[in-house]
Every structure is written in structure tokens, then in C-alpha cells.
Design an enzyme around this catalytic site. Structure first.
Site, PDB file in Angstrom:
ATOM      1  CE1 TYR A  29      39.329  39.689  36.841  1.00  0.00           C
ATOM      2  CE2 TYR A  29      41.260  38.809  37.950  1.00  0.00           C
ATOM      3  CZ  TYR A  29      40.057  38.611  37.314  1.00  0.00           C
ATOM      4  OH  TYR A  29      39.576  37.346  37.144  1.00  0.00           O
ATOM      5  CG  HIS A  77      34.576  45.290  40.273  1.00  0.00           C
ATOM      6  ND1 HIS A  77      33.624  46.044  40.931  1.00  0.00           N
ATOM      7  CD2 HIS A  77      34.327  44.005  40.638  1.00  0.00           C
ATOM      8  CE1 HIS A  77      32.839  45.257  41.649  1.00  0.00           C
ATOM      9  NE2 HIS A  77      33.253  44.017  41.494  1.00  0.00           N
TER      10      HIS A  77
END
Length: 189
Positions: free
Chosen positions: A15, A20
Site C-alpha cells: 500500500y 489512500h
């Protein structure tokens, strides 16, 4: 007195560069600028770095709970350090803002952001300082989840890099001035 600056994101290299994770990116830039190092704290479910600025302890936090449970770490740290809610700033992505747009607010709803929903649910108020970084809306036919979990294109990456520099400057200004209202006036836009 202790101040706490929290960046929202998801842990793990998978990630690391996603839209995000803009909150984690911001915190990484801030601690690098201030020469602060992180330690993993399993008790608080967070990576934490701290320093003293103007004789006040400042904690920089990246919750390791995954985005949707960020409130667990935030609440635990607020309670442990007895941090006043006015001394909390949360940095996160906002898909309702243009890519690289910066907006500082002293309160507001979650606006559909699950990390902010979790924090509001755990601390019991919407009235905390936040720094939002625009990541733009998904392209036609793309789901929100694929958008926020995607990476910035080359052009957007350049703009985001400049915005993250502004976030560093905004946080440093706030820590020097101890006035979020003044910081909002200087850095919104």
C-alpha cells in the site's frame, strides 16, 4: 502538553505508494525533515516518532491498524498521553478534492472516509484539526476502491510531491505558532 500529528494509511509495502496512503507519505516527509525516527509500538498499534518543539512533546503517528480501524490507535494515544483534542491533527486523502489540493479544517464530518469515521467513532467528536490532500475522483468506469488503492500517475506524482512539501511547512508552522486557525489562513488553497 503533548501534540499529536497522525497520518492515515495502510501498513505494508503493498500500500506504500497508493493514493489512500497520502497521510503516511506526509508523516514520513515531516519526520524526515525534522530528523525524527519511528519505532513500532505494538501496544498502541502504531509507528510513533517523537521530538520536542518549543518545549512541547510532539508525537508523529502512523496507525498500523489499517485505515478502517485508525481510531483504535488514535484513541489509545490520546488517552495515554492525556492529549487535548485541540492538539490533534489528522492528515489524510480526500477524493472530493482535486489532485494535490490542500485543505485544512478544524472540524467536519467523515465525508465517506472510513479512517476518519473510525476516529470520530472512537474519540466521540468531529471537532478535531485535519489536513486533507486531494486525490481526485475516479475516472469513469473505475471503482472508488481501485482509485484510492491505485498509485498516482507521473504528472500527479510531481504535484503531490509539492503538496507534501506544503504539508510539512504547514505542520512546522503550526508547531511554531501553536495556532491552527492561523495555520489554516496561511496554508488553505
Amino acid at each position: 502538553m503533548v501534540k499529536m500529528i497522525v497520518g492515515l494509511g495502510n501498513p505494508g509495502s503493498k500500500y506504500e505508494k497508493t493514493k489512500h496512503n497520502i497521510g503516511f507519505m506526509a508523516i514520513d516527509n515531516i519526520v524526515k525533515n525534522l530528523d525524527v525516527t519511528f519505532t513500532d509500538d505494538k501496544n498502541f498499534k502504531a509507528q510513533i516518532g517523537s521530538t520536542f518543539i518549543n518545549h512541547e512533546k510532539v508525537c508523529f503517528v502512523k496507525p498500523t491498524t489499517f485505515m478502517n480501524n485508525s481510531g483504535i490507535a488514535v484513541k489509545a494515544l490520546l488517552t495515554y498521553y492525556n492529549i487535548d483534542i485541540t492538539d490533534l491533527i489528522v492528515i489524510y486523502d480526500d477524493l472530493d478534492m482535486e489532485v494535490s489540493k490542500l485543505r485544512l479544517r478544524s472540524k467536519g464530518s467523515a465525508g465517506g472516509h472510513n479512517g476518519i469515521k473510525s476516529i470520530i467513532a472512537h474519540i466521540g467528536t468531529q471537532e478535531f484539526n485535519r489536513i486533507k490532500v486531494g486525490i481526485g475522483r475516479p475516472l469513469k468506469g473505475m471503482t472508488v476502491i481501485n482509485h484510492v488503492m491505485g498509485q498516482f500517475n507521473t504528472e500527479d506524482n510531481i504535484a503531490i510531491s509539492l503538496t507534501l512539501d506544503r504539508v510539512v511547512n504547514a505542520v512546522k508552522f503550526y508547531l511554531q505558532e501553536n495556532d491552527f486557525e492561523k495555520t489554516m489562513q496561511k496554508f488553505n488553497g
